[in-house]
Motif scaffolding. Structure first.
Motif, PDB file in Angstrom:
ATOM      1  N   LEU A 218     -34.741   3.284  22.281  1.00  0.00           N
ATOM      2  CA  LEU A 218     -35.942   2.645  21.923  1.00  0.00           C
ATOM      3  C   LEU A 218     -35.886   0.991  22.428  1.00  0.00           C
ATOM      4  CD1 LEU A 218     -36.675   3.478  18.195  1.00  0.00           C
ATOM      5  CD2 LEU A 218     -37.899   4.108  19.989  1.00  0.00           C
ATOM      6  N   SER A 219     -34.759   0.777  23.033  1.00  0.00           N
ATOM      7  CA  SER A 219     -34.567  -0.490  23.778  1.00  0.00           C
ATOM      8  C   SER A 219     -35.200  -0.453  25.100  1.00  0.00           C
ATOM      9  CB  SER A 219     -33.225  -0.840  23.750  1.00  0.00           C
ATOM     10  OG  SER A 219     -32.537  -1.265  22.445  1.00  0.00           O
ATOM     11  N   GLN A 220     -35.708  -1.623  25.632  1.00  0.00           N
ATOM     12  CA  GLN A 220     -36.309  -1.995  26.829  1.00  0.00           C
ATOM     13  C   GLN A 220     -35.357  -2.530  27.792  1.00  0.00           C
ATOM     14  OE1 GLN A 220     -38.829  -0.087  28.036  1.00  0.00           O
ATOM     15  NE2 GLN A 220     -38.954   0.971  25.929  1.00  0.00           N
ATOM     16  N   ASN A 221     -34.302  -3.284  27.636  1.00  0.00           N
ATOM     17  CA  ASN A 221     -33.574  -4.331  28.132  1.00  0.00           C
ATOM     18  C   ASN A 221     -32.045  -4.273  28.152  1.00  0.00           C
ATOM     19  OD1 ASN A 221     -33.256  -4.997  25.646  1.00  0.00           O
ATOM     20  ND2 ASN A 221     -34.033  -7.216  25.895  1.00  0.00           N
ATOM     21  N   LEU A 222     -31.731  -3.048  28.320  1.00  0.00           N
ATOM     22  CA  LEU A 222     -30.340  -2.752  28.213  1.00  0.00           C
ATOM     23  C   LEU A 222     -29.548  -2.727  29.574  1.00  0.00           C
ATOM     24  CD1 LEU A 222     -29.668   0.467  25.652  1.00  0.00           C
ATOM     25  CD2 LEU A 222     -29.563  -2.016  25.387  1.00  0.00           C
ATOM     26  N   GLY A 223     -30.286  -2.911  30.526  1.00  0.00           N
ATOM     27  CA  GLY A 223     -29.727  -3.224  31.944  1.00  0.00           C
ATOM     28  C   GLY A 223     -28.752  -1.937  32.353  1.00  0.00           C
ATOM     29  N   VAL A 224     -27.721  -2.757  33.036  1.00  0.00           N
ATOM     30  CA  VAL A 224     -26.496  -1.788  33.590  1.00  0.00           C
ATOM     31  C   VAL A 224     -25.772  -1.223  32.413  1.00  0.00           C
ATOM     32  CG1 VAL A 224     -26.439  -2.947  35.957  1.00  0.00           C
ATOM     33  CG2 VAL A 224     -25.226  -3.680  33.925  1.00  0.00           C
ATOM     34  N   LYS A 225     -25.816  -1.718  31.417  1.00  0.00           N
ATOM     35  CA  LYS A 225     -25.105  -1.209  29.934  1.00  0.00           C
ATOM     36  C   LYS A 225     -25.951   0.143  29.555  1.00  0.00           C
ATOM     37  CE  LYS A 225     -23.160  -5.456  29.020  1.00  0.00           C
ATOM     38  NZ  LYS A 225     -22.971  -6.691  27.861  1.00  0.00           N
ATOM     39  N   ASP A 226     -27.033   0.418  29.837  1.00  0.00           N
ATOM     40  CA  ASP A 226     -27.780   1.507  29.272  1.00  0.00           C
ATOM     41  C   ASP A 226     -27.188   2.763  29.246  1.00  0.00           C
ATOM     42  OD1 ASP A 226     -29.682   3.200  28.377  1.00  0.00           O
ATOM     43  OD2 ASP A 226     -31.354   1.966  29.229  1.00  0.00           O
TER      44      ASP A 226
END
Length: 674
Positions: free
Chosen positions: A37-45
């Motif tokens: 549900l998150s939209q801003n995890l970047g390279v940690k996603d």
């Protein structure tokens, strides 16, 4: 949990605290509702998916499209005396880029040979001439650049929501993470709501994923690859090596076995189906999107491509070479260990030079698996804190982002020519000024089609005599409605007259003409002329300034281009005349990043006899110099993260320049400064 990879140019780690001490970690991380549900995890996603798409034998494919030749026609692209591209039908005859034209024709008499387009004096655009001569013509890559831009534009159109980063003239990275998440929630709507009985609320793990059908999505790299075939006899091996020209050189991790690669039918059965993860589902969705986009490129533009789909840029690039041409390979997290372990680590970028050699000698190792036995503490004790980057990349960790540079404004344009025969008369310089002006005119007009208010503030001329430091002149570039070769050549000719004059002992061996300070008019301005009000040139701009590291070249006045665009890099990398001159008599490479001219030592240059040897020496120079820049970036980032203001190669504010070069430490000392 820290997933994602370390950027070679801007590392995000800070010493040991950012590293891990296991061989491979987070190959099957717990994915929660918060992640989906998150939209801003970047390279940690943990659901991050990146692809690398590579155009197959791109230059040759461009010429086949231009000439409308049948797809089974053997074709090579020639640049002076060297083959720079060989299509796949020609490779079936054993032709490689190391061959001479005459040898290639012996192997395939009906081979179609196309010389790359060139600029020549008197022509506004590059063309395909019968009388190409390195003494009068300059290589043009404009056609290939335009075709490359078409492919990238189609990717952006076909893949809304994706980040598309052009990595080179024939490669693009694509980050599918955001659209893949949207499709996951659309296909599996129950993931959008946290169950009332979830034990940890939004941080509860997702339910088990559905099985993945990989049919039509590409070749899945097996988790348990089959053993390699027995080594052939020495004589057979030598014969096989002569036939290697049939296949395109592959990146580390690519399968080079003659045994058929495992396919879908043999890859995923039994226990492998039991290991399906939500990241596998994300990979499968991205593979669908990538496959459709590649099909459109083939349908609309007639270019065959190969792609690799994985969790980060480093692994995606390796996977792209797993099966070529016209292939698509998927590297699941579970397959990463067995994929990397047997790989010769010196084939990894930045580990193929002195640093890789130092690791090999220090630990008597040759593969990634060998180096996995070295602890982080041991590695950092021998090679410094920055070697954590090596530790992580060996484990498939790459934290670099995919950044769409499609709208990035080009700050400079550079046209250059390293001359096979030095200029000895002032009048000869005007010939090359006009040739270079034609290239700049074409590129500026192309850029202004997309941004009409684009205009350079300054035109710069740089000339070098033999091994002496170069000299430059610059002047404001006045606005004109129609950009013509004559207009640019007139401005460049004036600089040539001021810089060189009528001296009879010039022997100019390199000429560069560039635009710098390229910008666009601001909102609300009625005319572009108002944007380009320039200050009167300083006294320094009326003097000659030697091009040498350490001088204050960023001041007003005579200067090298402040920035060099990716297109300029492609130009210099692809044009042997920008890398060497006078055949094998004088070798040099001009770095498009720092503009320094690099030459081999006397011992190396005296042993060069053939063009192949020349190319080998120059490639080594370029790679070592690139490695040095990489090491400087590492040290610069480390200084920034620690709060220091000292940057390698510069002095602190208010301090006097030091005469002695600062001693390098850690892995920086393995990157030679040329």
């Amino acid at each position: 949990m820290d997933l994602g990879p370390t950027s070679p140019t801007k590392p995000s780690w800070k010493g040991k605290s950012r590293a891990v001490n296991q061989e491979f970690v987070d190959l099957n991380p717990t994915i929660t509702y918060r992640h989906i549900l998150s939209q801003n995890l970047g390279v940690k996603d943990p659901l991050r998916v990146v692809a690398l798409c590579d155009s197959d034998a791109f230059y040759a494919a461009c010429e086949m499209n231009r000439l409308q030749v049948p797809p089974d026609t053997p074709l090579v692209v020639l640049q002076w005396e060297s083959l720079i591209a060989v299509n796949y039908p020609a490779r079936k005859y054993g032709i490689s880029r190391m061959d001479k034209k005459k040898d290639a024709l012996k192997r395939c008499p009906h081979l179609k040979v196309v010389h790359v387009a060139t600029y020549k004096e008197g022509e506004a655009e590059p063309g395909y001439w019968d009388d190409v001569d390195t003494n009068t013509h300059k290589v043009s890559l404009d056609y290939y650049r335009r075709e490359s831009m078409k492919i990238a534009a189609l990717f952006r159109e076909m893949l809304p929501g994706c980040e598309v980063e052009k990595a080179s003239i024939d490669e693009a990275f694509i980050d599918f993470t955001k659209p893949v998440r949207d499709i996951l929630l659309e296909r599996y709507p129950y993931l959008a709501t946290v169950p009332a009985d979830a034990p940890y609320g939004i941080d509860s793990p997702l339910p088990p994923p559905p099985p993945v059908d990989w049919e039509g999505k590409g070749t899945v790299v097996p988790v348990h690859p089959p053993p390699p075939p027995p080594d052939p006899k020495p004589s057979s091996k030598e014969e096989d090596s002569e036939r290697e020209g049939e296949t395109e050189p592959q990146s580390p991790g690519a399968s080079t076995s003659t045994t058929p690669l495992p396919t879908l039918d043999t890859d995923l059965h039994g226990e492998e189906d039991d290991t399906t993860t939500w990241h596998d589902v994300a990979l499968s969705i991205a593979s669908e999107l990538m496959f459709k986009a590649r099909q459109e490129v083939l349908k609309q533009l007639n270019y065959s491509t190969s792609a690799g789909v994985a969790r980060n840029k480093f692994l995606a690039k390796l996977a792209a070479s797993y099966r070529k041409p016209d292939g698509q390979s998927i590297l699941r997290n579970a397959a990463i260990p067995n994929y990397l372990i047997p790989m010769p680590f010196q084939k990894i970028r930045f580990l193929g030079g002195k640093l890789g050699k130092a690791f090999a000698e220090q630990y008597d190792v040759s593969t990634v698996g060998d180096l996995l036995t070295i602890s982080l503490d041991e590695m950092q004790s021998k090679f410094g804190e920055e070697s954590v980057w090596v530790y992580e990349i060996l484990r498939g960790i790459d934290r670099s982002e995919v950044k769409d540079k499609g709208t990035t404004l080009t700050k400079s344009m550079l046209a250059s020519k390293n001359l096979p025969k030095p200029i000895t008369k002032a009048s000869e310089g005007y010939h090359w000024i006009r040739v270079l002006a034609a290239e700049l005119a074409l590129r500026l007009n192309d850029a202004r089609k997309l941004s009409p208010n684009l205009w350079p503030k300054t035109i710069v001329l740089h000339a070098r005599k033999g091994y002496e430091p170069g000299r430059s002149k610059q002047a404001p570039f006045p606005f004109t409605k129609d950009v013509t070769v004559d207009f640019i050549a007139a401005a460049g000719g004036k600089l040539w007259k001021e810089l060189v004059g009528n001296t009879s002992t010039m022997k100019v061996s390199s000429v560069q003409l560039a635009f710098t300070g390229i910008g666009v008019s601001e909102a609300g301005q009625q005319t572009i002329e108002g944007f380009f009000g320039s200050k009167p040139p300083s006294k320094r701009s009326r003097d000659d300034v030697k091009e040498h590291p350490g001088e204050a070249r960023a001041q007003e006045g005579i200067d090298r281009p402040a920035e060099v665009s990716k297109e300029d890099v492609d130009n210099q990398m692809e044009d042997p005349q920008a890398r060497s001159r006078s055949g094998t008599d004088e070798l040099s490479y001009t770095c498009p990043r720092c503009q320094k001219t690099i030459r081999p030592n006397a011992a190396s240059s005296t042993t060069v006899q053939t063009e192949e040897e020349c190319e080998t020496v120059l490639t080594g120079l370029r790679l070592e110099h690139d490695d040095w820049h990489f090491a400087q970036d590492l040290v610069r980032e480390e200084a920034t993260s620690s709060g220091k203001r000292i940057i390698p190669g510069q002095t602190t504010q208010g301090s006097k320049p030091k005469k002695r070069r600062k001693e390098t430490k850690g892995i920086e000392k393995f990157f030679t400064r040329k």
